[in-house]
Write a protein that holds these residues in place. Structure first.
Motif, PDB file in Angstrom:
ATOM      1  N   TYR A   1       0.804  -1.220   0.000  1.00 23.93           N
ATOM      2  CA  TYR A   1       0.000   0.000   0.000  1.00 23.93           C
ATOM      3  C   TYR A   1       0.840   1.275   0.000  1.00 23.93           C
ATOM      4  CZ  TYR A   1       0.921  -0.026   5.073  1.00 23.93           C
ATOM      5  OH  TYR A   1       1.524  -0.027   6.307  1.00 23.93           O
ATOM      6  N   HIS A   2       2.123   1.192   0.345  1.00 24.72           N
ATOM      7  CA  HIS A   2       2.985   2.377   0.326  1.00 24.72           C
ATOM      8  C   HIS A   2       3.209   2.894  -1.095  1.00 24.72           C
ATOM      9  CE1 HIS A   2       4.081   0.534   4.264  1.00 24.72           C
ATOM     10  NE2 HIS A   2       4.066   1.810   4.640  1.00 24.72           N
ATOM     11  N   VAL A   3       2.982   2.045  -2.083  1.00 20.02           N
ATOM     12  CA  VAL A   3       3.148   2.448  -3.478  1.00 20.02           C
ATOM     13  C   VAL A   3       2.245   3.633  -3.815  1.00 20.02           C
ATOM     14  CG1 VAL A   3       2.710   1.715  -5.869  1.00 20.02           C
ATOM     15  CG2 VAL A   3       3.895   0.181  -4.280  1.00 20.02           C
TER      16      VAL A   3
ATOM     17  N   LEU B   1      -7.445  -2.005  -0.659  1.00 21.59           N
ATOM     18  CA  LEU B   1      -6.511  -1.192   0.116  1.00 21.59           C
ATOM     19  C   LEU B   1      -6.475  -1.630   1.582  1.00 21.59           C
ATOM     20  CD1 LEU B   1      -7.058   2.483  -1.134  1.00 21.59           C
ATOM     21  CD2 LEU B   1      -4.963   1.129  -1.305  1.00 21.59           C
ATOM     22  N   ALA B   2      -7.666  -1.823   2.166  1.00 12.88           N
ATOM     23  CA  ALA B   2      -7.734  -2.242   3.573  1.00 12.88           C
ATOM     24  C   ALA B   2      -7.080  -3.605   3.760  1.00 12.88           C
ATOM     25  CB  ALA B   2      -9.191  -2.271   4.041  1.00 12.88           C
ATOM     26  N   LEU B   3      -7.316  -4.530   2.842  1.00  8.87           N
ATOM     27  CA  LEU B   3      -6.710  -5.855   2.939  1.00  8.87           C
ATOM     28  C   LEU B   3      -5.197  -5.784   2.750  1.00  8.87           C
ATOM     29  CD1 LEU B   3      -9.368  -7.915   0.946  1.00  8.87           C
ATOM     30  CD2 LEU B   3      -8.918  -8.038   3.404  1.00  8.87           C
ATOM     31  N   SER B   4      -4.753  -4.848   1.903  1.00 12.62           N
ATOM     32  CA  SER B   4      -3.316  -4.662   1.709  1.00 12.62           C
ATOM     33  C   SER B   4      -2.645  -4.196   2.997  1.00 12.62           C
ATOM     34  CB  SER B   4      -3.081  -3.641   0.590  1.00 12.62           C
ATOM     35  OG  SER B   4      -1.712  -3.374   0.437  1.00 12.62           O
ATOM     36  N   VAL B   5      -3.307  -3.296   3.724  1.00 17.70           N
ATOM     37  CA  VAL B   5      -2.764  -2.842   4.998  1.00 17.70           C
ATOM     38  C   VAL B   5      -2.725  -4.002   5.991  1.00 17.70           C
ATOM     39  CG1 VAL B   5      -3.128  -1.301   6.968  1.00 17.70           C
ATOM     40  CG2 VAL B   5      -3.550  -0.469   4.645  1.00 17.70           C
ATOM     41  N   SER B   6      -3.748  -4.845   5.964  1.00 20.78           N
ATOM     42  CA  SER B   6      -3.780  -5.984   6.899  1.00 20.78           C
ATOM     43  C   SER B   6      -2.623  -6.952   6.615  1.00 20.78           C
ATOM     44  CB  SER B   6      -5.118  -6.726   6.802  1.00 20.78           C
ATOM     45  OG  SER B   6      -5.173  -7.603   5.696  1.00 20.78           O
ATOM     46  N   ARG B   7      -2.216  -7.045   5.356  1.00 23.76           N
ATOM     47  CA  ARG B   7      -1.087  -7.917   4.996  1.00 23.76           C
ATOM     48  C   ARG B   7       0.222  -7.413   5.592  1.00 23.76           C
ATOM     49  NH1 ARG B   7       0.558  -7.781   0.211  1.00 23.76           N
ATOM     50  NH2 ARG B   7       1.605  -9.789   0.173  1.00 23.76           N
ATOM     51  N   GLY B   8       0.272  -6.107   5.876  1.00 30.00           N
ATOM     52  CA  GLY B   8       1.480  -5.537   6.449  1.00 30.00           C
ATOM     53  C   GLY B   8       1.613  -5.733   7.956  1.00 30.00           C
ATOM     54  N   ILE B   9       0.549  -6.201   8.597  1.00 30.33           N
ATOM     55  CA  ILE B   9       0.565  -6.424  10.042  1.00 30.33           C
ATOM     56  C   ILE B   9       1.397  -7.673  10.342  1.00 30.33           C
ATOM     57  CG2 ILE B   9      -0.843  -6.958  12.064  1.00 30.33           C
ATOM     58  CD1 ILE B   9      -3.146  -5.442  10.715  1.00 30.33           C
ATOM     59  N   LYS B  10       2.231  -7.563  11.339  1.00 32.28           N
ATOM     60  CA  LYS B  10       3.063  -8.708  11.757  1.00 32.28           C
ATOM     61  C   LYS B  10       2.844  -8.967  13.226  1.00 32.28           C
ATOM     62  CE  LYS B  10       6.596  -7.896   8.234  1.00 32.28           C
ATOM     63  NZ  LYS B  10       8.000  -7.582   7.934  1.00 32.28           N
ATOM     64  N   LEU B  11       2.422 -10.174  13.520  1.00 30.38           N
ATOM     65  CA  LEU B  11       2.119 -10.572  14.891  1.00 30.38           C
ATOM     66  C   LEU B  11       3.336 -11.262  15.512  1.00 30.38           C
ATOM     67  CD1 LEU B  11      -1.466 -12.031  14.352  1.00 30.38           C
ATOM     68  CD2 LEU B  11      -0.852  -9.722  15.049  1.00 30.38           C
ATOM     69  N   GLU B  12       3.485 -11.067  16.802  1.00 32.71           N
ATOM     70  CA  GLU B  12       4.580 -11.740  17.494  1.00 32.71           C
ATOM     71  C   GLU B  12       4.253 -13.211  17.698  1.00 32.71           C
ATOM     72  OE1 GLU B  12       5.418  -9.773  21.119  1.00 32.71           O
ATOM     73  OE2 GLU B  12       6.003  -7.874  20.174  1.00 32.71           O
TER      74      GLU B  12
ATOM     75  N   LEU C   1       1.340   5.013  10.419  1.00 35.89           N
ATOM     76  CA  LEU C   1       0.223   5.962  10.411  1.00 35.89           C
ATOM     77  C   LEU C   1      -0.459   6.000   9.054  1.00 35.89           C
ATOM     78  CD1 LEU C   1      -1.429   8.200  11.783  1.00 35.89           C
ATOM     79  CD2 LEU C   1       0.336   9.838  11.071  1.00 35.89           C
ATOM     80  N   TYR C   2       0.314   5.923   7.989  1.00 38.47           N
ATOM     81  CA  TYR C   2      -0.262   5.973   6.646  1.00 38.47           C
ATOM     82  C   TYR C   2      -1.254   4.825   6.433  1.00 38.47           C
ATOM     83  CZ  TYR C   2      -0.509   5.686   1.535  1.00 38.47           C
ATOM     84  OH  TYR C   2      -0.944   5.618   0.236  1.00 38.47           O
ATOM     85  N   GLY C   3      -0.859   3.609   6.820  1.00 42.89           N
ATOM     86  CA  GLY C   3      -1.758   2.474   6.686  1.00 42.89           C
ATOM     87  C   GLY C   3      -2.997   2.618   7.531  1.00 42.89           C
ATOM     88  N   ALA C   4      -2.833   3.103   8.768  1.00 42.39           N
ATOM     89  CA  ALA C   4      -3.980   3.296   9.655  1.00 42.39           C
ATOM     90  C   ALA C   4      -4.945   4.318   9.074  1.00 42.39           C
ATOM     91  CB  ALA C   4      -3.494   3.754  11.033  1.00 42.39           C
ATOM     92  N   LEU C   5      -4.421   5.396   8.497  1.00 46.60           N
ATOM     93  CA  LEU C   5      -5.275   6.440   7.930  1.00 46.60           C
ATOM     94  C   LEU C   5      -6.032   5.943   6.702  1.00 46.60           C
ATOM     95  CD1 LEU C   5      -2.932   9.546   8.256  1.00 46.60           C
ATOM     96  CD2 LEU C   5      -5.021   9.091   9.553  1.00 46.60           C
ATOM     97  N   ILE C   6      -5.397   5.118   5.897  1.00 48.70           N
ATOM     98  CA  ILE C   6      -6.092   4.542   4.741  1.00 48.70           C
ATOM     99  C   ILE C   6      -7.312   3.744   5.193  1.00 48.70           C
ATOM    100  CG2 ILE C   6      -5.926   2.693   3.031  1.00 48.70           C
ATOM    101  CD1 ILE C   6      -3.231   3.696   2.242  1.00 48.70           C
TER     102      ILE C   6
ATOM    103  N   PHE D   1      -5.020  10.564  -0.965  1.00 45.48           N
ATOM    104  CA  PHE D   1      -4.394  11.886  -0.919  1.00 45.48           C
ATOM    105  C   PHE D   1      -4.233  12.381   0.512  1.00 45.48           C
ATOM    106  CE2 PHE D   1      -5.230  16.557  -0.882  1.00 45.48           C
ATOM    107  CZ  PHE D   1      -4.007  16.965  -1.390  1.00 45.48           C
ATOM    108  N   LEU D   2      -5.305  12.350   1.302  1.00 47.44           N
ATOM    109  CA  LEU D   2      -5.238  12.863   2.668  1.00 47.44           C
ATOM    110  C   LEU D   2      -4.384  11.970   3.566  1.00 47.44           C
ATOM    111  CD1 LEU D   2      -8.826  14.248   3.391  1.00 47.44           C
ATOM    112  CD2 LEU D   2      -6.734  15.493   2.828  1.00 47.44           C
ATOM    113  N   ALA D   3      -4.464  10.663   3.378  1.00 45.20           N
ATOM    114  CA  ALA D   3      -3.610   9.765   4.168  1.00 45.20           C
ATOM    115  C   ALA D   3      -2.137  10.073   3.908  1.00 45.20           C
ATOM    116  CB  ALA D   3      -3.916   8.309   3.821  1.00 45.20           C
ATOM    117  N   THR D   4      -1.805  10.366   2.663  1.00 49.44           N
ATOM    118  CA  THR D   4      -0.423  10.716   2.318  1.00 49.44           C
ATOM    119  C   THR D   4      -0.012  12.041   2.958  1.00 49.44           C
ATOM    120  OG1 THR D   4      -0.637   9.560   0.186  1.00 49.44           O
ATOM    121  CG2 THR D   4       1.173  11.134   0.415  1.00 49.44           C
TER     122      THR D   4
END
Length: 370
Positions: A76-78, A358-369, A304-309, A131-134
């Protein structure tokens, strides 16, 4: 050996929100079923094909699911690179609607590209989120200043004003998305009372600018006194006649021409008639589950960018659902807002599913311990 095992335990586990994906797929399938049930009569009468609306919606849904799958698998950073360009493109398309737009059912909201047509305002919602998330993620420490908050909101006002000319309800949603993103990023809440006052003033100005908008307020208060209140009254009859468990799928009477264009913004009234109060509550609970999953993803987003998206997507869905149900139950004046995933609208479902990607893409970036 024990050190290696300990190192393996510390390795983060990749995450993907399958719960959200399941809710999306269920809502899409339910929407197609309800759309066919609601639109089959109109399709047969107007086009000689009971599945006319279903076929068009199914085509847009397939495109949307493909877009969702592709976007979900892209970092999603793209999209940070295209924030400003996307906003300017959305603004240009919405301006072009004013001059070369196509009028459908008395509303000039569509652009025609050969055999296809789409609503740029639906594309604008997606662009505003990116735009606003960026913008906000690049100046998080400045969001505590009221001047910065005003500057962020002012950046989207040109788009809001252009969209409001032909589509006030969508302009309200875009402004609501902006306010939600600023609210989440800002540590101070008092300034939002001032922003709320500005928003009310903005809405009042646009309502008084066009006489038909002021007339909607009168219809809302006394629908029985106006011919244009017919749709509202028939929708309320449909809700009341459904009872606890409804008349059964496909058994609605109000969709047989009594509720005009029932497959659009009044589809929730048909859900109430055919599936009853129980079915209506289940639909609302599905949307609440979806919003809950958005909150989980936003709270655990890597940055923060992912959370805002995700917050932007959540705000879009939540505002649109609340406005649609409020209109159908005559809690607020008619705004022409559709019910996400369920109402007829190819452009709407296409860009909604893109937002889900987009939301699913952000979820893919989450890493659990581990």
């Amino acid at each position: 050996m024990s050190k290696r095992q300990g190192a393996k335990r510390e390795k983060p586990i990749k995450y993907f929100d399958y719960s959200l994906l399941f809710i999306i797929i269920f809502l899409v399938c339910f929407g197609l079923v309800m759309l066919y049930s609601t639109s089959s009569y109109n399709g047969e009468v107007k086009f000689g094909d009971a599945a006319f609306y279903l076929k068009k919606q199914l085509f847009a849904t397939v495109l949307g699911l493909i877009a969702m799958g592709m976007i979900a698998n892209i970092d999603y950073h793209v999209w940070m690179r295209f924030g400003k360009a996307a906003y300017l493109l959305a603004l240009a398309l919405c301006v072009s609607v004013i001059f070369i737009g196509t009028t459908v059912n008395g509303s000039k909201r569509w652009l025609r590209l050969g055999p296809l047509s789409f609503q740029p305002s639906d594309f604008a919602k997606l662009c505003v989120i990116i735009f606003l998330a960026t913008m906000i993620s690049r100046m998080p420490k400045q969001m505590g200043k009221f001047s910065t908050v005003i500057r962020v909101v002012v950046m989207v006002l040109p788009l809001v004003a252009v969209v409001a000319i032909n589509n006030l309800s969508t302009a309200i949603i875009i402004l609501g998305i902006a306010v939600a993103l600023v609210f989440v990023a800002s540590p101070k809440y008092l300034q939002f009372f001032l922003m709320g006052g500005l928003g009310v003033g903005f809405g009042a100005a646009f309502i008084m600018f066009e006489s038909y908008r002021a007339e909607r307020l009168k219809i809302w208060l006394h629908p029985e006194d106006y011919d244009k209140g017919y749709q509202t009254l028939q929708g309320l009859y449909a809700i009341g006649s459904g009872g606890l468990f409804g008349k059964g799928l496909g058994e609605s009477m109000q969709k047989l021409g009594f509720v005009p264009e029932a497959q659009n913004d009044m589809i929730f009234s048909i859900i109430c008639e055919e599936l009853g109060l129980f079915g209506a509550i289940c639909v609302i609970l599905l949307f609440l589950l979806m919003i809950w999953r958005f909150m989980v993803i936003a709270n655990n987003a890597p940055d923060l960018y992912g959370a805002l998206i995700v917050v932007g997507v959540m705000a879009h869905v939540a505002i649109q659902v609340i406005l649609n149900i409020a209109v159908v139950t005559n809690t607020i004046p008619n705004t022409g807002i559709t019910l996400p995933f369920i109402s007829y609208g190819g452009t709407s479902i296409l860009f909604l599913l893109s937002e889900m990607g987009l939301a699913l893409s952000v979820s893919r970036g989450i890493k659990l311990e581990a």
